[in-house]
Design a protein around this motif. Structure first.
Motif, mmCIF file in Angstrom:
data_model
loop_
_atom_site.group_PDB
_atom_site.id
_atom_site.type_symbol
_atom_site.label_atom_id
_atom_site.label_comp_id
_atom_site.label_asym_id
_atom_site.label_seq_id
_atom_site.Cartn_x
_atom_site.Cartn_y
_atom_site.Cartn_z
ATOM 1 N N UNK A 17 29.914 -20.651 18.199
ATOM 2 C CA UNK A 17 28.467 -20.546 18.130
ATOM 3 C C UNK A 17 27.986 -21.617 17.177
ATOM 4 N N UNK A 18 26.946 -22.290 17.552
ATOM 5 C CA UNK A 18 26.441 -23.329 16.666
ATOM 6 C C UNK A 18 24.941 -23.398 16.814
ATOM 7 N N UNK A 19 24.253 -23.033 15.751
ATOM 8 C CA UNK A 19 22.811 -23.183 15.733
ATOM 9 C C UNK A 19 22.512 -24.316 14.767
ATOM 10 N N UNK A 20 21.825 -25.325 15.265
ATOM 11 C CA UNK A 20 21.607 -26.504 14.438
ATOM 12 C C UNK A 20 20.257 -26.426 13.732
ATOM 13 N N UNK A 21 20.223 -27.027 12.556
ATOM 14 C CA UNK A 21 18.959 -27.102 11.817
ATOM 15 C C UNK A 21 18.115 -28.247 12.372
ATOM 16 N N UNK A 44 15.385 -23.657 13.979
ATOM 17 C CA UNK A 44 16.781 -23.580 14.400
ATOM 18 C C UNK A 44 16.852 -23.925 15.883
ATOM 19 N N UNK A 60 13.415 -16.716 14.026
ATOM 20 C CA UNK A 60 14.068 -15.434 13.732
ATOM 21 C C UNK A 60 14.954 -14.951 14.877
ATOM 22 N N UNK A 61 15.176 -15.770 15.863
ATOM 23 C CA UNK A 61 15.909 -15.335 17.057
ATOM 24 C C UNK A 61 14.990 -15.455 18.256
ATOM 25 N N UNK A 63 14.348 -13.650 20.661
ATOM 26 C CA UNK A 63 13.581 -12.466 21.069
ATOM 27 C C UNK A 63 12.276 -12.357 20.289
ATOM 28 N N UNK A 64 12.215 -13.026 19.130
ATOM 29 C CA UNK A 64 11.046 -12.874 18.254
ATOM 30 C C UNK A 64 10.174 -14.128 18.188
ATOM 31 N N UNK B 122 17.956 -8.843 16.970
ATOM 32 C CA UNK B 122 17.984 -10.137 16.281
ATOM 33 C C UNK B 122 18.777 -10.032 14.984
ATOM 34 N N UNK B 126 21.913 -12.349 14.520
ATOM 35 C CA UNK B 126 21.745 -13.504 13.633
ATOM 36 C C UNK B 126 21.938 -13.195 12.148
ATOM 37 N N UNK B 129 26.132 -10.757 12.518
ATOM 38 C CA UNK B 129 27.177 -11.588 13.095
ATOM 39 C C UNK B 129 27.218 -12.895 12.299
ATOM 40 N N UNK B 131 29.092 -15.449 11.979
ATOM 41 C CA UNK B 131 29.358 -16.745 12.601
ATOM 42 C C UNK B 131 28.191 -17.306 13.388
ATOM 43 N N UNK B 132 27.130 -16.528 13.541
ATOM 44 C CA UNK B 132 26.020 -16.958 14.388
ATOM 45 C C UNK B 132 24.707 -17.042 13.601
ATOM 46 N N UNK B 133 24.828 -17.103 12.274
ATOM 47 C CA UNK B 133 23.605 -17.057 11.466
ATOM 48 C C UNK B 133 22.738 -18.288 11.681
ATOM 49 N N UNK B 134 21.441 -18.079 11.550
ATOM 50 C CA UNK B 134 20.490 -19.177 11.757
ATOM 51 C C UNK B 134 20.492 -20.087 10.535
ATOM 52 N N UNK B 135 20.445 -21.383 10.791
ATOM 53 C CA UNK B 135 20.510 -22.361 9.704
ATOM 54 C C UNK B 135 19.407 -22.140 8.668
ATOM 55 N N UNK B 137 18.118 -19.492 7.738
ATOM 56 C CA UNK B 137 18.266 -18.241 6.998
ATOM 57 C C UNK B 137 19.578 -18.193 6.224
#
Lengths: 198, 259
Positions: A17-21, A44, A60-61, A63-64, B122, B126, B129, B131-135, B137
Motif C-alpha cells: 500500500x502506498x499513499x503519496x503526499x 494524499x 481523510x479517506x 469515503x469522506x 476510514x 487509514x 491499518x 501500513x496504509x496510513x495517510x501521509x 496524518x
C-alpha cells in the motif's frame, strides 16, 4: 526450484500500500496526463486508480473526501474500469460530446460502476476549466452505503479529450469542509504541455 | 509429474498456513482509540444518548455479492437490542433513550448513522491499518493523535439536547454461502489465492454532542459472535463495548437510567 521460490515470494509478500503526499503549493501533473494543478494544502494521493487515466486524492479517506482527476479521457473510452462489460457496459466518452453531455456521462457511469441508485444533477453553468471553455456542475447521490454525498465537477473537452476534476464528500459536514480546497485546485488547473500523446 | 505434485503439495501447505494465520494477523491490528485529552467522567454523571443499533445481515454469494436477508436482519436486530439493554447498565453513566424518531428526525438519524459507518471504515483503513496510513496524518498517528469527527451538526440529532454524548453502534454481517466457502477452500488449495468468505464488521463509537468529535471508538472488520443467535449477539455486543472508557468494574456502582 526457482519457480517454487518465486511462488513463495509472491504468496508471502504482504500487500503493498502506498499513499503519496501531494505537498501544498507545488505544481503537479495528475492522472498520468498533461493536466497540472497546484493545491493550497497537503493532500494524499491514493495508489488505487478508479480508471485508466484517473487519480484520486483525499484528506481523510476516499469515503469522506474524494478529489478525482480524469486526465484526457480519449474518444470511445470509459471513465472507469468495466465491472460487467457483457451485461452492464459502461458508457463511453466520445470526442463529439458537448460539455453539457458530461453530467449525464458521469451519472450513467456512477449508476453502473458505483452502484448508485439515486443521482440528482443539482446545477450546471459554463465556466473555463484548464484555460478552455467548459462546465461546472453540482450533483448529489446515494451509493451502496446509503450515505448522502454531494459533488461538484469542473470539466472541459480539449482537443477531443475529456479533462475533469470532481470533488465528492458526505453532504453532512465533509462537503462544506473540503469544497474550498477543491475549488482552489480546480482554479489552478491548466494544460502543462500542448495536448499531445506519445 | 513428481515435480508438479511437489509444487501442488507446497502450495497446499502454504495456503493452509495462511488460512490459519490470517485471522490472527487481523486480530493483531489495533481496533480501539480514544481522543487525546478525553477523560470520561468517573462519577457516573455523563449522559449518553443511545440510538438503536444499525444492523444489516445477509448472505455472500459465491461471486462475493452481498444479498441482504430481511429475516436474519430482523432476528439480529432483536438479539442485539436485548444484549445491548443488558450491557448498558455496566457503563458508568446515565443512559438516555428516546422514542424511535419519525419523519425528518428519522432521516437525520439514518444519515448520521451512515456517516458514522463511513468514518469508522476510514479509521480502520487509514488509522488502525498502520501500513496504509495517510501521509498527511502520519505525524498525528506517531503522536497518538486521534481526530475524527461527524461535525457539529450532531447537536440537531433527536435527543441531543438531553445528553452529553451519543453512542452509535453499527454491525454488518455477510455470511458466506456454501458455494463461497467451497470457493475459498478450492482457491487456497489449488491456486494459492486467498479468497475471503464472509464479513463481520462492527463499529461502536462515542460522539461528543457539542463538537461532533469521536471521543472513543471500537471498530473491526472481523468481529465475533453470530448475531442471528442470542448468544452470538451477546458476544458481539460485549466485543463492541470492550475498552469502553466508562465501564464499571464488576463490583462497582452503576449509573442510573434517564428517560
Amino acid at each position: 526450484m526457482h519457480r517454487i521460490t518465486l511462488i513463495l515470494a509472491l504468496i508471502s509478500s504482504s500487500p503493498a500500500f502506498a499513499n503519496d503526499l501531494v505537498p501544498a503549493s507545488t505544481p503537479v501533473n495528475v492522472a498520468r496526463s498533461d493536466l497540472q494543478v497546484s493545491p493550497d494544502r497537503d493532500w494524499n494521493k491514493l495508489d488505487a486508480r478508479p480508471g485508466r487515466n484517473s487519480e484520486t486524492w483525499t484528506l481523510d479517506g476516499e469515503l469522506l473526501n474524494d478529489v478525482s482527476f480524469y486526465g484526457g479521457t480519449e474518444n470511445n473510452r470509459t471513465l472507469f474500469r468495466e465491472v460487467d462489460r457483457r451485461n452492464r457496459p459502461l458508457p463511453r466518452f466520445t470526442s463529439t460530446m458537448l460539455p453539457t453531455d458530461i453530467p449525464t456521462l458521469l451519472e450513467n457511469s456512477y449508476r453502473i460502476a458505483r452502484d448508485v441508485s439515486i443521482f440528482t444533477l443539482d446545477s450546471q453553468e459554463p465556466i473555463r476549466f484548464a484555460g478552455n471553455p467548459g462546465i461546472r456542475f453540482t450533483y448529489s447521490f446515494i451509493g451502496r452505503d446509503n450515505l448522502h454525498r454531494s459533488g461538484e465537477a469542473h470539466a472541459a473537452i480539449i482537443d477531443g479529450r475529456l479533462y475533469m476534476a470532481t470533488f465528492e464528500a458526505p453532504s453532512i459536514h465533509y462537503f462544506a469542509n473540503g469544497i474550498a480546497a477543491f475549488r482552489h485546485i480546480a482554479a489552478s488547473a491548466h494544460i502543462a504541455r500542448p495536448a499531445r500523446r506519445r | 509429474m513428481i515435480r508438479r505434485s511437489r509444487l501442488l503439495a507446497v502450495l497446499v501447505f502454504i495456503s493452509s498456513v495462511f488460512i490459519v494465520a490470517l485471522p490472527s494477523l487481523t486480530h493483531a491490528q489495533e481496533r480501539t482509540a480514544v481522543r487525546q485529552g478525553f477523560s470520561f467522567p468517573n462519577d457516573g454523571s455523563a449522559r449518553i444518548l443511545v440510538f438503536r443499533p444499525d444492523v444489516t445481515v445477509g448472505a455472500q454469494s459465491t461471486g462475493g455479492l452481498f444479498e441482504p436477508r430481511a429475516d436474519w436482519t430482523e432476528q439480529a436486530r432483536g438479539h442485539i437490542g436485548t444484549a445491548l439493554d443488558q450491557a448498558l447498565p455496566t457503563l458508568n453513566a446515565q443512559i438516555v433513550r428516546i422514542q424511535e424518531p419519525i419523519g425528518s428526525d428519522a432521516q437525520l438519524l439514518r444519515d448520521y448513522s451512515a456517516l458514522f459507518g463511513a468514518v469508522s471504515q476510514s479509521i480502520i483503513n487509514y488509522q488502525f491499518f498502520v501500513g496504509n496510513r495517510l501521509e498527511t496524518k502520519k505525524r498525528d498517528n506517531r503522536e497518538n493523535v486521534f481526530e475524527w469527527t461527524l461535525g457539529e451538526g450532531v447537536r440537531t440529532l433527536p435527543g441531543a439536547d438531553q445528553a452529553d454524548y451519543a453512542l452509535f453502534i453499527t454491525t454488518e454481517d455477510h455470511y458466506g454461502s456454501t458455494g463461497r466457502k467451497l470457493l475459498q477452500i478450492f482457491a487456497a488449495a489449488a491456486v494459492g489465492v486467498g479468497v475471503t468468505s464472509g464479513l463481520h464488521a462492527g463499529y461502536a463509537g462515542l460522539v461528543d454532542l457539542q463538537t461532533g468529535n469521536l471521543v472513543w471508538i471500537n471498530a473491526d472488520f472481523a468481529m465475533g459472535g453470530d448475531v442471528r443467535e442470542a448468544d452470538g449477539a451477546v458476544r458481539r455486543v460485549s466485543q463492541l463495548l470492550e475498552d469502553f472508557p466508562g465501564t464499571l468494574p464488576i463490583s462497582g456502582e452503576r449509573g442510573g437510567a434517564a428517560q
